[in-house]
Design an enzyme around this catalytic site. Structure first.
Site, PDB file in Angstrom:
ATOM      1  N   ASP A 312       0.804  -1.228   0.000  1.00 25.02           N
ATOM      2  CA  ASP A 312       0.000   0.000   0.000  1.00 25.02           C
ATOM      3  C   ASP A 312       0.835   1.274   0.000  1.00 25.02           C
ATOM      4  O   ASP A 312       0.408   2.291  -0.514  1.00 25.02           O
ATOM      5  CB  ASP A 312      -0.957   0.009   1.190  1.00 25.02           C
ATOM      6  CG  ASP A 312      -2.056  -1.017   1.015  1.00 25.02           C
ATOM      7  OD1 ASP A 312      -3.100  -0.674   0.450  1.00 25.02           O
ATOM      8  OD2 ASP A 312      -1.847  -2.173   1.402  1.00 25.02           O
ATOM      9  N   TYR A 396     -10.034  -0.706   1.098  1.00 25.39           N
ATOM     10  CA  TYR A 396      -9.610  -0.666   2.503  1.00 25.39           C
ATOM     11  C   TYR A 396      -9.298   0.746   2.974  1.00 25.39           C
ATOM     12  O   TYR A 396      -8.816   1.573   2.201  1.00 25.39           O
ATOM     13  CB  TYR A 396      -8.357  -1.525   2.709  1.00 25.39           C
ATOM     14  CG  TYR A 396      -8.621  -2.758   3.561  1.00 25.39           C
ATOM     15  CD1 TYR A 396      -8.701  -2.648   4.946  1.00 25.39           C
ATOM     16  CD2 TYR A 396      -8.798  -4.012   2.996  1.00 25.39           C
ATOM     17  CE1 TYR A 396      -8.950  -3.759   5.730  1.00 25.39           C
ATOM     18  CE2 TYR A 396      -9.052  -5.133   3.773  1.00 25.39           C
ATOM     19  CZ  TYR A 396      -9.122  -5.009   5.140  1.00 25.39           C
ATOM     20  OH  TYR A 396      -9.372  -6.106   5.912  1.00 25.39           O
TER      21      TYR A 396
HETATM   22 CU   LIG Z   1      -8.167  -7.535   6.265  1.00 26.67          CU
END
Ligand SMILES: [Cu+2]
Length: 654
Positions: A312, A396
């Site tokens: 990320d 996310y």
């Molecule tokens: Cu997760």
């Protein structure tokens, strides 16, 4: 001569800054300003370094060498440089330029061969139309009964490990599809069995991988539709006299803590120059702390999933993907929010409003003792200072809070939330999951969270770079702490145990793993100082939740992200060593970062040492985490140990 009043002088001062076109940085670690970003690009353009197809993955402040930062005194001159990563799309070349913002000259220009800069924000809007325009996409959707492509959302992923010659030479992205229809929560309706590979240099789809036609989950689970619960009465936190902290620019002071923060486009929130006031003296604790890398490998063996292993930070950049915080929800109503400035993919500065939050929070009971014999009670409430931000990378959302405790403890709290990555599946029930080879394959690699929705198992690895400077930068050493029972005649009643300290003398010794059996911890201490109790002042890493990777030894991910192989790594300080998987992990098949640097085997004794801590959340999804995942909090603490001679907060009352 008429004397000017203070407000008049202030106006003149600010007007003069304004006409110069910039508010000059007041500290070497202050974030690049809008004017400095503009100036950087202007200088690069003037030197013909910017072609019409140039993209700007990053424009970053070059933090001055540590020695210069430590030697800086307010008002003295300091260097000011920017680092620009440029990507020339048509030729697929990456360059790094360092611009000296004082002399207004390019001080370094070099091509970085064989790398791919991180996925840029604009690619999230540029890639989907390329995919949708390809007839193979329409055909794949038609196979699944979808004819209106406006109902489909195309989401992109970093390519992953370069497994073909094309992937070693061209800038590629993966594209996957979701059914949006009239709903909002498209992440609940994956159109699985389909992946497109997009060439971002040539702006075309290179390959379509269309395997199985799976049911598109029927429900979109609109998490945005909420109603107020009448049973919940209002709750207010009041600070009638305002906060107890002081903010000057990017410096914060609260009780005995003082620190600076910066908002880094890649790392997100960075802590700098953390010190603790003790007996009227500011004692250094930490020079710089930040998230250095993340890796989120998914555990499904299906070819549409094996490339999903998000770095990320290195593949995307968590600072630039951070969002404006909402008071009363993301952070308390009384939080103070700070803006930031980033450069976009064309090198233009833009405001990122309210991306950093600073607030105090009630932290429950600090300490208590009820005097059983005398009958009196003494108890004290605790307060924490929180500095945090939240970043969103597709489905996310990750929050990261630095939490300052009154007793010198520094805690890192991560918040994992958002929508779990979902896989479309023919599965409608977990019944029969114990049927061995007869069981549905999706059952092995994930858990059903709704009919036709399987959330594959995955792990979230975080690596924190913690440059502790315990009572100074140059003379820190490292030890491992292991608890164990004593043997033989030393332990006649079989109850005695001890904690031993083992020095870790060099970088090879400094690669270590957690041990539950030994309650293993690590400390960074200053061997040149001894307090009245005979302790060398130290800070101890107290680990929280963690896990080992489930990647097999020859997984290419262990080549790119070797930092997940061990829980801690200690290195000797180097200004250039910041990212656990190197600066360019995107689409890379080689090793960089910690695993490379530790081979130098530098000394960890009476040296400037850096602790790198890898921690992990192993996520085997539950239906209760669907359609959105309530925040999962995890992290670790840095505890003072022999840094003070008693509880430094015992005398702080309300
Ligand atoms: Cu997760």
């Amino acid at each position: 001569v008429k004397k000017l009043s203070t407000p008049q002088l202030k106006i003149i001062f600010f007007l003069s800054l304004w006409t110069q076109g910039s508010f000059a940085a007041l500290h070497p670690l202050e974030d690049l300003s809008r004017a400095e970003i503009l100036e950087t690009v202007k200088i690069l353009r003037a030197d013909s370094k910017v072609t019409e197809d140039t993209l700007f993955p990053y424009i970053l402040l070059v933090e001055p060498p540590k020695k210069e930062v430590l030697a800086y005194t307010p008002g003295s001159p300091f260097r000011r440089e920017s680092l620009t990563v440029l990507y020339q799309r048509k030729v697929g070349k990456t360059f790094e330029a360092i611009v000296d913002l004082r002399t207004k000259k390019i001080s370094s220009w070099k091509e970085i061969a064989g790398v791919q800069p991180s996925v840029m924000l604009s690619e999230f809007t540029d890639a989907p139309p390329i995919v949708k325009a390809d007839p193979r996409f329409a055909a794949a959707m038609k196979k699944r009964g979808i004819t209106n492509l406006d109902d489909v959302v195309v989401d992109i992923w970093a390519y992953g490990n370069p497994d073909t010659s094309l992937a070693k030479s061209a800038r590629l992205l993966r594209a996957i599809a979701y059914f949006k229809g009239k709903g909002q929560n498209f992440y609940a309706r994956p159109i699985d069995g389909f992946t497109a590979i997009v060439n971002m240099d040539q702006r075309r789809v290179e390959e379509v991988i269309d395997t199985d036609v799976l049911p598109v989950p029927p429900q979109s689970f609109e998490y945005a539709k909420q109603k107020k619960d009448p049973r919940l009465k209002p709750m207010k936190v009041l600070l009638p006299q305002g906060p107890s902290f002081k903010v000057r620019g990017q410096e914060v002071e609260w009780l005995n803590w003082k620190f600076r923060y910066s908002m880094h486009p890649r790392e997100g929130l960075v802590l700098h120059l953390v010190s603790f006031k003790d007996g009227g003296r500011w004692r250094p604790v930490l020079f710089r702390a930040s998230l250095s890398e993340m890796m989120v490998p998914y555990g499904h063996n299906n070819e549409h999933w094996t490339y999903r292993n998000a770095f990320d930070e290195g593949e995307y950049g968590i600072g630039r993907y951070s969002g404006s915080l909402e008071k009363g929800t993301d952070v308390p109503e009384h939080a103070q929010l700070f803006d930031s400035v980033f450069a976009d993919d064309l090198g233009k500065p833009y405001a990122a409003p309210q991306v950093v939050a600073l607030y105090e929070r009630d932290a429950g009971l600090k300490w208590k003792h009820f005097d059983m014999y005398g009958g009196s009670n003494t108890s004290v409430r605790a307060r924490h200072l929180v500095l945090g931000f939240i970043t969103t990378i597709s489905n996310y959302d990750y929050g990261l809070n630095w939490v300052f405790h009154e007793d010198g403890t520094l805690e890192l709290e991560t918040q994992l939330t958002g929508i779990m990555l979902a896989k479309g599946s023919s599965m409608e029930t977990m019944k029969g999951h114990d049927h061995g080879s007869e069981a549905h394959p999706d059952m092995k690699f994930g858990h059903l969270v709704a009919p036709n929705v399987v959330a594959p198992h995955h792990q979230h690895f975080f690596n924190m770079r913690l440059d502790l400077d315990v009572d100074g930068p140059d003379a820190n050493s490292v030890a491992e702490l292991n608890s164990q029972s004593l043997k033989g005649s030393q332990n006649p009643a079989h109850n005695a145990f001890t904690m031993s300290e083992t020095p870790l003398q060099n970088e090879k010794e400094g690669v270590r793993d957690l041990s539950y059996e030994h309650q293993r911890k690590w400390k960074v201490f200053n061997p040149l100082l001894t307090n009245s109790l005979g302790y060398h002042p130290s800070y101890v890493l107290l680990p929280g939740e963690n896990a080992s990777p489930f990647l097999l030894k020859n997984s290419p991910l262990l080549t790119r992200g070797g930092f997940v192989k061990s829980s801690v790594w200690f290195t000797a300080y180097d200004d250039q060593e910041k990212y656990a998987a190197g600066f360019y992990p995107n689409q890379r098949g080689t090793t960089d970062g910690l695993e490379t640097w530790m081979k130098k085997n530098r000394s960890l004794e009476k040296n400037d040492v850096v602790m790198w801590y890898t921690f992990c959340v192993t996520h085997a999804p539950r239906p209760e985490e669907w359609p959105v995942m309530n925040v999962h909090r995890t992290g670790f603490k840095l505890l003072p140990a022999g840094f003070f001679e008693k509880n430094p907060s015992v005398e702080v009352a309300r």
